[in-house]
Design a protein around this motif. Sequence first.
Motif, PDB file in Angstrom:
ATOM      1  N   GLU A 252       0.812  -1.220   0.000  1.00  0.00           N
ATOM      2  CA  GLU A 252       0.000   0.000   0.000  1.00  0.00           C
ATOM      3  C   GLU A 252       0.843   1.267   0.000  1.00  0.00           C
ATOM      4  OE1 GLU A 252      -2.417  -0.990   3.363  1.00  0.00           O
ATOM      5  OE2 GLU A 252      -3.782  -2.213   2.128  1.00  0.00           O
TER       6      GLU A 252
ATOM      7  N   ASN B 273       2.134   1.920  -3.417  1.00  0.00           N
ATOM      8  CA  ASN B 273       1.047   2.428  -4.257  1.00  0.00           C
ATOM      9  C   ASN B 273       0.806   3.916  -3.996  1.00  0.00           C
ATOM     10  OD1 ASN B 273       0.660  -0.060  -5.465  1.00  0.00           O
ATOM     11  ND2 ASN B 273      -1.020  -0.642  -4.112  1.00  0.00           N
TER      12      ASN B 273
ATOM     13  N   ASP C 106      -4.944  -2.795  -3.597  1.00  0.00           N
ATOM     14  CA  ASP C 106      -4.454  -2.187  -4.832  1.00  0.00           C
ATOM     15  C   ASP C 106      -5.189  -0.897  -5.195  1.00  0.00           C
ATOM     16  OD1 ASP C 106      -6.889  -3.272  -5.505  1.00  0.00           O
ATOM     17  OD2 ASP C 106      -6.128  -4.603  -7.061  1.00  0.00           O
ATOM     18  N   LYS C 107      -5.875  -0.302  -4.211  1.00  0.00           N
ATOM     19  CA  LYS C 107      -6.583   0.967  -4.436  1.00  0.00           C
ATOM     20  C   LYS C 107      -5.986   2.074  -3.573  1.00  0.00           C
ATOM     21  CE  LYS C 107     -11.193  -0.389  -5.912  1.00  0.00           C
ATOM     22  NZ  LYS C 107     -11.031  -1.793  -6.133  1.00  0.00           N
TER      23      LYS C 107
ATOM     24  N   GLN D 274      -6.842   2.630  -9.162  1.00  0.00           N
ATOM     25  CA  GLN D 274      -6.653   1.177  -9.089  1.00  0.00           C
ATOM     26  C   GLN D 274      -5.279   0.904  -9.684  1.00  0.00           C
ATOM     27  OE1 GLN D 274      -9.300  -1.226  -8.372  1.00  0.00           O
ATOM     28  NE2 GLN D 274      -7.751  -2.826  -8.423  1.00  0.00           N
TER      29      GLN D 274
ATOM     30  N   ARG E  41      -2.134  -1.927 -10.785  1.00  0.00           N
ATOM     31  CA  ARG E  41      -1.842  -3.297 -11.188  1.00  0.00           C
ATOM     32  C   ARG E  41      -0.353  -3.378 -11.517  1.00  0.00           C
ATOM     33  NH1 ARG E  41      -5.106  -3.968 -15.785  1.00  0.00           N
ATOM     34  NH2 ARG E  41      -3.342  -3.529 -17.140  1.00  0.00           N
ATOM     35  N   ASP E  42       0.339  -4.243 -10.850  1.00  0.00           N
ATOM     36  CA  ASP E  42       1.774  -4.434 -11.094  1.00  0.00           C
ATOM     37  C   ASP E  42       2.558  -3.126 -10.994  1.00  0.00           C
ATOM     38  OD1 ASP E  42       1.314  -7.172 -11.557  1.00  0.00           O
ATOM     39  OD2 ASP E  42       0.877  -6.799 -13.678  1.00  0.00           O
TER      40      ASP E  42
END
Length: 140
Positions: free
Chosen positions: A3, A6, A82-83, A110, A112-113
């Motif tokens: 997280e 991200n 993933d958000k 969102q 991804r990878d």
Amino acid sequence: MNEQENVKIVQEGYRLFLTGDFANLMNNYTDDVQYIIPGPSDLSPIAGRYVGKEQVVAFFHKVGANFEFSVFEPLEMIAQGDKVVVLGHYQGRARATGQPLNFEWVHVFQLRDGKVSRFQIYEDTATVVTALSKANAEAV
């Protein structure tokens, strides 16, 4: 990605957006990235669904052509899985009418990878449409 990683990707994205560095910003997006912008597309030139990096860059240019922001503040970032949800504030005006904009927003990313694969804005679309409305500007 965890997280915190991200959140760092999203923070870097805002930095690149605010400096107009769209080429490097696109490095943080998947090739099939989707941007979802609410509102009636017949009344708001930025409303719609943009798919792929080329369309997202076109969206950024539409924003710049239609709005001038004096304040663009991501205030809080909330990550789960993933958000990344970002709470923020805009202040500015519509270029065509000079009408003001001043409201809170929510951006949902969102990932991804390690790249942004989807982005959606939640904002006061009535304020956006009103600011863009020439009839509204003439009434003031």
